[in-house]
Design a protein around this motif. Structure first.
Motif, PDB file in Angstrom:
ATOM      1  N   PHE A  91      -1.640  -7.202  -3.024  1.00  0.00           N
ATOM      2  CA  PHE A  91      -2.416  -7.023  -1.795  1.00  0.00           C
ATOM      3  C   PHE A  91      -1.860  -7.900  -0.670  1.00  0.00           C
ATOM      4  CE2 PHE A  91      -5.947  -8.684   0.792  1.00  0.00           C
ATOM      5  CZ  PHE A  91      -6.516  -7.519   1.278  1.00  0.00           C
ATOM      6  N   ILE A  92      -1.582  -9.177  -0.982  1.00  0.00           N
ATOM      7  CA  ILE A  92      -1.071 -10.104   0.034  1.00  0.00           C
ATOM      8  C   ILE A  92       0.351  -9.735   0.438  1.00  0.00           C
ATOM      9  CG2 ILE A  92      -0.563 -12.527   0.564  1.00  0.00           C
ATOM     10  CD1 ILE A  92      -3.552 -11.805   0.273  1.00  0.00           C
ATOM     11  N   LEU A  93       1.144  -9.250  -0.496  1.00  0.00           N
ATOM     12  CA  LEU A  93       2.515  -8.865  -0.138  1.00  0.00           C
ATOM     13  C   LEU A  93       2.521  -7.710   0.849  1.00  0.00           C
ATOM     14  CD1 LEU A  93       5.667  -8.895  -2.202  1.00  0.00           C
ATOM     15  CD2 LEU A  93       5.086  -6.717  -1.143  1.00  0.00           C
ATOM     16  N   THR A 114      -2.547  -0.643  -3.440  1.00  0.00           N
ATOM     17  CA  THR A 114      -2.510  -1.451  -4.661  1.00  0.00           C
ATOM     18  C   THR A 114      -3.127  -0.695  -5.824  1.00  0.00           C
ATOM     19  OG1 THR A 114      -2.607  -3.529  -3.395  1.00  0.00           O
ATOM     20  CG2 THR A 114      -3.245  -3.629  -5.713  1.00  0.00           C
ATOM     21  N   LEU A 115      -4.290  -0.086  -5.596  1.00  0.00           N
ATOM     22  CA  LEU A 115      -4.966   0.641  -6.666  1.00  0.00           C
ATOM     23  C   LEU A 115      -4.215   1.913  -7.048  1.00  0.00           C
ATOM     24  CD1 LEU A 115      -8.706   0.205  -5.606  1.00  0.00           C
ATOM     25  CD2 LEU A 115      -7.406  -1.073  -7.323  1.00  0.00           C
ATOM     26  N   THR A 116      -3.566   2.551  -6.076  1.00  0.00           N
ATOM     27  CA  THR A 116      -2.793   3.760  -6.365  1.00  0.00           C
ATOM     28  C   THR A 116      -1.649   3.464  -7.332  1.00  0.00           C
ATOM     29  OG1 THR A 116      -3.318   4.736  -4.213  1.00  0.00           O
ATOM     30  CG2 THR A 116      -1.365   5.574  -5.348  1.00  0.00           C
ATOM     31  N   MET A 117      -1.057   2.259  -7.190  1.00  0.00           N
ATOM     32  CA  MET A 117       0.099   1.893  -8.015  1.00  0.00           C
ATOM     33  C   MET A 117      -0.282   0.915  -9.122  1.00  0.00           C
ATOM     34  SD  MET A 117       3.011   1.582  -5.051  1.00  0.00           S
ATOM     35  CE  MET A 117       4.307   2.024  -6.185  1.00  0.00           C
ATOM     36  N   ILE A 118      -1.559   0.893  -9.497  1.00  0.00           N
ATOM     37  CA  ILE A 118      -2.048  -0.143 -10.404  1.00  0.00           C
ATOM     38  C   ILE A 118      -1.379  -0.094 -11.779  1.00  0.00           C
ATOM     39  CG2 ILE A 118      -4.026   1.202 -11.235  1.00  0.00           C
ATOM     40  CD1 ILE A 118      -5.608  -1.472 -11.198  1.00  0.00           C
ATOM     41  N   VAL A 119      -1.082   1.096 -12.297  1.00  0.00           N
ATOM     42  CA  VAL A 119      -0.500   1.183 -13.640  1.00  0.00           C
ATOM     43  C   VAL A 119       0.914   0.605 -13.675  1.00  0.00           C
ATOM     44  CG1 VAL A 119       0.220   2.722 -15.498  1.00  0.00           C
ATOM     45  CG2 VAL A 119      -1.970   3.094 -14.348  1.00  0.00           C
ATOM     46  N   PRO A 120       1.865   1.104 -12.855  1.00  0.00           N
ATOM     47  CA  PRO A 120       3.190   0.461 -12.878  1.00  0.00           C
ATOM     48  C   PRO A 120       3.140  -0.990 -12.432  1.00  0.00           C
ATOM     49  CG  PRO A 120       3.037   2.052 -11.079  1.00  0.00           C
ATOM     50  CD  PRO A 120       1.843   2.255 -11.929  1.00  0.00           C
ATOM     51  N   LEU A 121       2.247  -1.320 -11.502  1.00  0.00           N
ATOM     52  CA  LEU A 121       2.131  -2.699 -11.026  1.00  0.00           C
ATOM     53  C   LEU A 121       1.786  -3.643 -12.169  1.00  0.00           C
ATOM     54  CD1 LEU A 121       1.914  -4.850  -8.785  1.00  0.00           C
ATOM     55  CD2 LEU A 121      -0.452  -4.095  -8.429  1.00  0.00           C
ATOM     56  N   ALA A 148      14.945 -15.205 -11.334  1.00  0.00           N
ATOM     57  CA  ALA A 148      15.803 -14.751 -10.233  1.00  0.00           C
ATOM     58  C   ALA A 148      16.192 -13.290 -10.409  1.00  0.00           C
ATOM     59  CB  ALA A 148      17.049 -15.629 -10.152  1.00  0.00           C
ATOM     60  N   TYR A 149      16.455 -12.895 -11.643  1.00  0.00           N
ATOM     61  CA  TYR A 149      16.858 -11.520 -11.984  1.00  0.00           C
ATOM     62  C   TYR A 149      15.819 -10.511 -11.503  1.00  0.00           C
ATOM     63  CZ  TYR A 149      18.736  -7.897 -15.197  1.00  0.00           C
ATOM     64  OH  TYR A 149      19.293  -6.763 -15.745  1.00  0.00           O
ATOM     65  N   TRP A 150      14.535 -10.866 -11.681  1.00  0.00           N
ATOM     66  CA  TRP A 150      13.441  -9.962 -11.306  1.00  0.00           C
ATOM     67  C   TRP A 150      12.675 -10.454 -10.071  1.00  0.00           C
ATOM     68  CZ3 TRP A 150      12.418 -10.472 -17.109  1.00  0.00           C
ATOM     69  CH2 TRP A 150      13.117  -9.471 -17.805  1.00  0.00           C
ATOM     70  N   SER A 151      13.296 -11.277  -9.260  1.00  0.00           N
ATOM     71  CA  SER A 151      12.582 -11.946  -8.166  1.00  0.00           C
ATOM     72  C   SER A 151      12.094 -11.006  -7.074  1.00  0.00           C
ATOM     73  CB  SER A 151      13.467 -13.038  -7.550  1.00  0.00           C
ATOM     74  OG  SER A 151      14.699 -12.488  -7.103  1.00  0.00           O
ATOM     75  N   VAL A 152      12.682  -9.819  -6.948  1.00  0.00           N
ATOM     76  CA  VAL A 152      12.247  -8.898  -5.897  1.00  0.00           C
ATOM     77  C   VAL A 152      11.687  -7.597  -6.475  1.00  0.00           C
ATOM     78  CG1 VAL A 152      13.757  -9.845  -4.107  1.00  0.00           C
ATOM     79  CG2 VAL A 152      14.618  -8.033  -5.599  1.00  0.00           C
ATOM     80  N   TYR A 153      11.189  -7.670  -7.710  1.00  0.00           N
ATOM     81  CA  TYR A 153      10.618  -6.454  -8.308  1.00  0.00           C
ATOM     82  C   TYR A 153       9.370  -5.992  -7.555  1.00  0.00           C
ATOM     83  CZ  TYR A 153       6.394  -8.387 -10.447  1.00  0.00           C
ATOM     84  OH  TYR A 153       5.147  -8.931 -10.628  1.00  0.00           O
ATOM     85  N   LEU A 154       8.577  -6.947  -7.044  1.00  0.00           N
ATOM     86  CA  LEU A 154       7.318  -6.572  -6.398  1.00  0.00           C
ATOM     87  C   LEU A 154       7.548  -5.840  -5.075  1.00  0.00           C
ATOM     88  CD1 LEU A 154       4.330  -6.687  -7.043  1.00  0.00           C
ATOM     89  CD2 LEU A 154       4.197  -8.875  -5.852  1.00  0.00           C
ATOM     90  N   LEU A 157       8.746  -2.402  -5.923  1.00  0.00           N
ATOM     91  CA  LEU A 157       7.680  -1.542  -6.437  1.00  0.00           C
ATOM     92  C   LEU A 157       6.745  -1.070  -5.324  1.00  0.00           C
ATOM     93  CD1 LEU A 157       5.781  -2.267  -9.750  1.00  0.00           C
ATOM     94  CD2 LEU A 157       4.608  -1.274  -7.801  1.00  0.00           C
ATOM     95  N   LEU A 158       6.333  -2.007  -4.464  1.00  0.00           N
ATOM     96  CA  LEU A 158       5.306  -1.695  -3.463  1.00  0.00           C
ATOM     97  C   LEU A 158       5.870  -1.134  -2.165  1.00  0.00           C
ATOM     98  CD1 LEU A 158       3.084  -4.862  -3.951  1.00  0.00           C
ATOM     99  CD2 LEU A 158       2.492  -2.535  -4.621  1.00  0.00           C
ATOM    100  N   VAL A 159       6.958  -1.711  -1.690  1.00  0.00           N
ATOM    101  CA  VAL A 159       7.509  -1.304  -0.391  1.00  0.00           C
ATOM    102  C   VAL A 159       8.381  -0.059  -0.527  1.00  0.00           C
ATOM    103  CG1 VAL A 159       8.949  -2.004   1.563  1.00  0.00           C
ATOM    104  CG2 VAL A 159       7.407  -3.669   0.476  1.00  0.00           C
ATOM    105  N   GLU A 160       9.257  -0.058  -1.546  1.00  0.00           N
ATOM    106  CA  GLU A 160      10.134   1.097  -1.762  1.00  0.00           C
ATOM    107  C   GLU A 160       9.499   2.160  -2.656  1.00  0.00           C
ATOM    108  OE1 GLU A 160      14.739  -0.317  -1.244  1.00  0.00           O
ATOM    109  OE2 GLU A 160      13.894  -0.351  -3.255  1.00  0.00           O
ATOM    110  N   GLY A 161       8.416   1.793  -3.343  1.00  0.00           N
ATOM    111  CA  GLY A 161       7.762   2.750  -4.232  1.00  0.00           C
ATOM    112  C   GLY A 161       8.572   3.078  -5.469  1.00  0.00           C
ATOM    113  N   ARG A 162       9.267   2.085  -6.018  1.00  0.00           N
ATOM    114  CA  ARG A 162      10.152   2.318  -7.166  1.00  0.00           C
ATOM    115  C   ARG A 162       9.396   2.488  -8.482  1.00  0.00           C
ATOM    116  NH1 ARG A 162      15.949   2.817  -6.321  1.00  0.00           N
ATOM    117  NH2 ARG A 162      16.184   2.297  -4.110  1.00  0.00           N
TER     118      ARG A 162
END
Length: 262
Positions: A91-93, A114-121, A148-154, A157-162
């Motif tokens: 939500f804050i991101l 946030t709720l729409t993507m709750i399962v992959p999130l 560091a490897y996963w530092s930009v996963y969020l 997931l949220l911005v690009e919809g991956r």
């Protein structure tokens, strides 16, 4: 034959500038970012405190029962704040992304997305957390590298919809830059740690000075913890977003937020 090499040297991440941009952007937008984070942070901390109190009361009521350690209250104490914390961070991101783009905040939109993507999130976040935790058990350094490897996963997931591909996207973007990311991340977390220590010292000093007001200082401690958490949510959201856009700018070009570093 030309003496000019047919490849360009890799661009530097600019870890110092990344950290500076994170703190500068946060303090320039402190009012908006703190206010949108403090209420959910307080809610999560109150729930965590309540579940902890229930668990320890249940355990002390059955001190001779070894299974009391792993009661339902124990798992609620662990998982409920963790799941809520993941949702709040998402939500804050989303709010921080609008701040960086100069757009007005849309609380309803953040909740909906946030709720729409709750399962992959939740699935991806828990996998990342477990992986990093296992890495830290293996002598700390693997944990730092995986963080560091996963530092930009969020943001992925949220911005690009991956979705479930966010971990792979993060791995792709961070390749070749993981050690500078570790250094930058440690600097940001160090500030959060210092704030946590200061809030703990303030609460502890107040309790020692006025031991008869234990309940009041418990509430103060919860509030101070929520304040630190709210600041942490905002800083980490900005750090992840700025790192994400910086890596895209380096590897793919055309980042909309490249000007933040200037």
């Amino acid at each position: 034959m030309s003496d000019t090499p047919d490849f360009a040297p890799p661009q530097k991440l600019g870890a110092g500038r990344l950290v500076g941009a994170t703190f500068r952007t946060y303090f320039q937008n402190f009012g908006r970012l703190f206010l949108i984070a403090i209420i959910p942070a307080l809610f999560v901390n109150i729930l965590a405190s309540w579940f902890s109190t229930r668990y320890f009361a249940s355990f002390m009521a059955n001190p001779n029962d070894p299974m009391a350690i792993f009661s339902l209250d124990y798992f609620m104490m662990i998982f409920v704040p963790t799941i809520l914390g993941i949702l709040v961070q998402a939500f804050i991101l989303l709010a921080a992304a609008d701040v960086l783009q100069g757009r007005a905040m849309q609380v309803g939109n953040y909740v909906s997305r946030t709720l729409t993507m709750i399962v992959p999130l939740l699935v991806v976040s828990i996998l990342v957390y477990l992986g990093v935790m296992v890495g830290f058990v293996l002598l700390i350094v693997p944990g730092l590298w995986l963080a560091a490897y996963w530092s930009v996963y969020l943001p992925a997931l949220l911005v690009e919809g991956r979705g479930f591909g966010a971990m792979g996207r993060s791995a792709q973007l961070t390749q070749g830059y993981r050690w500078p990311i570790i250094g930058a991340g440690i600097l940001v977390l160090l500030v959060v740690y210092v704030l946590s220590v200061i809030s703990g010292l303030v609460a502890g000093y107040g309790l020692m000075a006025h031991p008869s007001t234990l309940a009041q200082f418990s509430l103060v401690g919860t509030l101070l913890t929520a304040i630190v958490a709210a600041v942490s949510y905002g800083l980490m959201a900005l750090f992840q977003l700025l790192l994400f856009t910086r890596l895209i700018d380096i590897k793919e070009g055309g980042s909309d937020l490249a000007g933040v570093f200037e």
